[in-house]
Write a protein that holds these residues in place. Sequence first.
Motif, PDB file in Angstrom:
ATOM      1  N   PRO A  92      -0.754 -45.726  99.337  1.00 56.19           N
ATOM      2  CA  PRO A  92       0.242 -44.645  99.290  1.00 56.19           C
ATOM      3  C   PRO A  92       1.410 -44.893  98.341  1.00 56.19           C
ATOM      4  N   ILE A  93       1.996 -46.077  98.374  1.00 58.90           N
ATOM      5  CA  ILE A  93       3.168 -46.323  97.532  1.00 58.90           C
ATOM      6  C   ILE A  93       2.806 -46.283  96.047  1.00 58.90           C
ATOM      7  N   ILE A  94       1.586 -46.760  95.715  1.00 63.03           N
ATOM      8  CA  ILE A  94       1.119 -46.711  94.326  1.00 63.03           C
ATOM      9  C   ILE A  94       0.779 -45.278  93.938  1.00 63.03           C
ATOM     10  N   GLU A  95       0.152 -44.554  94.841  1.00 60.70           N
ATOM     11  CA  GLU A  95      -0.193 -43.161  94.566  1.00 60.70           C
ATOM     12  C   GLU A  95       1.057 -42.330  94.301  1.00 60.70           C
ATOM     13  N   ASP A  96       2.097 -42.563  95.083  1.00 57.80           N
ATOM     14  CA  ASP A  96       3.347 -41.814  94.892  1.00 57.80           C
ATOM     15  C   ASP A  96       3.978 -42.122  93.542  1.00 57.80           C
ATOM     16  N   ALA A  97       3.878 -43.381  93.114  1.00 59.29           N
ATOM     17  CA  ALA A  97       4.529 -43.796  91.874  1.00 59.29           C
ATOM     18  C   ALA A  97       3.728 -43.423  90.633  1.00 59.29           C
ATOM     19  N   GLN A  98       2.379 -43.534  90.711  1.00 57.05           N
ATOM     20  CA  GLN A  98       1.567 -43.373  89.505  1.00 57.05           C
ATOM     21  C   GLN A  98       0.677 -42.138  89.509  1.00 57.05           C
ATOM     22  N   GLN A  99       0.464 -41.538  90.651  1.00 50.17           N
ATOM     23  CA  GLN A  99      -0.324 -40.304  90.737  1.00 50.17           C
ATOM     24  C   GLN A  99      -1.719 -40.452  90.131  1.00 50.17           C
ATOM     25  N   GLY A 100      -2.298 -41.643  90.236  1.00 54.06           N
ATOM     26  CA  GLY A 100      -3.646 -41.855  89.726  1.00 54.06           C
ATOM     27  C   GLY A 100      -3.738 -42.066  88.235  1.00 54.06           C
ATOM     28  N   HIS A 101      -2.594 -42.236  87.558  1.00 55.28           N
ATOM     29  CA  HIS A 101      -2.594 -42.426  86.113  1.00 55.28           C
ATOM     30  C   HIS A 101      -2.679 -43.918  85.762  1.00 55.28           C
ATOM     31  N   GLY A 102      -2.826 -44.201  84.477  1.00 51.19           N
ATOM     32  CA  GLY A 102      -2.818 -45.583  84.022  1.00 51.19           C
ATOM     33  C   GLY A 102      -4.183 -46.230  84.038  1.00 51.19           C
ATOM     34  N   ILE A 103      -4.175 -47.578  84.109  1.00 49.67           N
ATOM     35  CA  ILE A 103      -5.406 -48.364  84.069  1.00 49.67           C
ATOM     36  C   ILE A 103      -5.605 -49.179  85.340  1.00 49.67           C
ATOM     37  N   VAL A 104      -4.589 -49.898  85.746  1.00 49.08           N
ATOM     38  CA  VAL A 104      -4.722 -50.894  86.805  1.00 49.08           C
ATOM     39  C   VAL A 104      -5.148 -50.281  88.132  1.00 49.08           C
ATOM     40  N   PHE A 105      -4.553 -49.146  88.529  1.00 47.88           N
ATOM     41  CA  PHE A 105      -4.836 -48.568  89.846  1.00 47.88           C
ATOM     42  C   PHE A 105      -5.541 -47.215  89.756  1.00 47.88           C
ATOM     43  N   SER A 106      -6.122 -46.910  88.620  1.00 48.47           N
ATOM     44  CA  SER A 106      -6.837 -45.640  88.474  1.00 48.47           C
ATOM     45  C   SER A 106      -8.325 -45.832  88.729  1.00 48.47           C
ATOM     46  N   ASN A 107      -9.028 -44.735  88.863  1.00 47.92           N
ATOM     47  CA  ASN A 107     -10.468 -44.748  89.117  1.00 47.92           C
ATOM     48  C   ASN A 107     -11.172 -43.743  88.219  1.00 47.92           C
ATOM     49  N   GLY A 108     -12.498 -43.862  88.174  1.00 47.66           N
ATOM     50  CA  GLY A 108     -13.316 -42.859  87.501  1.00 47.66           C
ATOM     51  C   GLY A 108     -13.053 -42.724  86.016  1.00 47.66           C
ATOM     52  N   GLU A 109     -13.064 -41.459  85.534  1.00 43.90           N
ATOM     53  CA  GLU A 109     -12.941 -41.193  84.106  1.00 43.90           C
ATOM     54  C   GLU A 109     -11.573 -41.588  83.553  1.00 43.90           C
ATOM     55  N   VAL A 110     -10.528 -41.445  84.363  1.00 39.70           N
ATOM     56  CA  VAL A 110      -9.191 -41.846  83.902  1.00 39.70           C
ATOM     57  C   VAL A 110      -9.195 -43.325  83.537  1.00 39.70           C
ATOM     58  N   TRP A 111      -9.747 -44.143  84.420  1.00 42.88           N
ATOM     59  CA  TRP A 111      -9.814 -45.586  84.177  1.00 42.88           C
ATOM     60  C   TRP A 111     -10.645 -45.888  82.935  1.00 42.88           C
ATOM     61  N   LYS A 112     -11.805 -45.251  82.804  1.00 45.44           N
ATOM     62  CA  LYS A 112     -12.693 -45.515  81.671  1.00 45.44           C
ATOM     63  C   LYS A 112     -12.047 -45.130  80.342  1.00 45.44           C
ATOM     64  N   VAL A 113     -11.466 -43.930  80.280  1.00 49.02           N
ATOM     65  CA  VAL A 113     -10.885 -43.438  79.030  1.00 49.02           C
ATOM     66  C   VAL A 113      -9.658 -44.247  78.631  1.00 49.02           C
ATOM     67  N   MET A 114      -8.754 -44.506  79.589  1.00 50.89           N
ATOM     68  CA  MET A 114      -7.538 -45.246  79.273  1.00 50.89           C
ATOM     69  C   MET A 114      -7.835 -46.705  78.919  1.00 50.89           C
ATOM     70  N   ARG A 115      -8.766 -47.310  79.620  1.00 54.17           N
ATOM     71  CA  ARG A 115      -9.137 -48.693  79.337  1.00 54.17           C
ATOM     72  C   ARG A 115      -9.772 -48.804  77.951  1.00 54.17           C
ATOM     73  N   ARG A 116     -10.695 -47.887  77.644  1.00 47.42           N
ATOM     74  CA  ARG A 116     -11.364 -47.899  76.343  1.00 47.42           C
ATOM     75  C   ARG A 116     -10.352 -47.685  75.216  1.00 47.42           C
ATOM     76  N   PHE A 117      -9.442 -46.742  75.405  1.00 47.99           N
ATOM     77  CA  PHE A 117      -8.445 -46.472  74.372  1.00 47.99           C
ATOM     78  C   PHE A 117      -7.507 -47.662  74.181  1.00 47.99           C
ATOM     79  N   ALA A 118      -7.056 -48.272  75.280  1.00 47.38           N
ATOM     80  CA  ALA A 118      -6.129 -49.399  75.192  1.00 47.38           C
ATOM     81  C   ALA A 118      -6.769 -50.578  74.467  1.00 47.38           C
ATOM     82  N   ILE A 119      -8.003 -50.916  74.824  1.00 54.78           N
ATOM     83  CA  ILE A 119      -8.677 -52.056  74.200  1.00 54.78           C
ATOM     84  C   ILE A 119      -8.900 -51.814  72.711  1.00 54.78           C
ATOM     85  N   SER A 120      -9.425 -50.625  72.352  1.00 55.48           N
ATOM     86  CA  SER A 120      -9.710 -50.342  70.943  1.00 55.48           C
ATOM     87  C   SER A 120      -8.429 -50.295  70.110  1.00 55.48           C
TER      88      SER A 120
END
Length: 282
Positions: free
Chosen positions: A28-56
Amino acid sequence: MVVLAGYETVKEALVNQADAFADRPSIPIIEDAQQGHGIVFSNGEVWKVMRRFAISTLRDYGMGKKTIEDRIVEECRFLLQEFESFDEICAAFIQSHTFLRRLKELDENDQRSFIDAFLIRQQEEKTKNQSNEFFHNENLKVVVSELFGAGTETTSTTLRWGLLLMMKYPEIQRKVQEEMTKVIGSAQPRIEHRAKLPYTDAVVHEIQRFANIAPASVPHATNVDVTLGGYFIPKVIVLSCTVIAQLNLLLFCYQHGGISEPVNDVLLCPTDFSYWEGEKSQ
């Protein structure tokens, strides 16, 4: 909550069955702060796209290449000059909203940073009339904050513990200094020096082990039904089953830590660094 303890258990879950434990739980505290955005605490397509973009993008800027080392050495030189010119060094907190001001002076042909690359990709997504589901300002703020935190926390913690332990063990400090003086002299340290500094490298490893910098893993969640060590862990559907690995136990593990004898909270004597030195040559 499932807590993983012990080398074999952690390896089985996070290495051998890594895909099954790849998701993040709903906190809950992470969800309130990040709303599922970013890399570390995200899931699914958000995690894949952001991780791929950050690494490249980071690779484009020289991550893992010699070019980034030259930039770091140059920045170190400027930083040392600043240290020498001030009696007191004041830390400045970087506000995430100031990143967005760079949009006004953005030049596609002169990308200066990860933020520039993200903002240009953001404009490209808008030009294509796409929904821009991923490259929006909220994701930018969270990703930059995560990269900044991950890049500074472990380094600063290692430095603080290193200073403390070198003061407590001056004989180890003296040997490290002698080796660095002999190999590096007055030059700037570089990656190529590492292979020639086995004792110093061993001391850094031991400082990080002793300091217990990352006592636990980032929380994980299962995306399929899993059997681990004879225990059934169900796939997360609505309520998250949080899986945390106790990494601190691995740092003081007799069998897999490579320690010559059971370890307590006492820094190993210099002769015990032979394990780390031997590991580098294998």
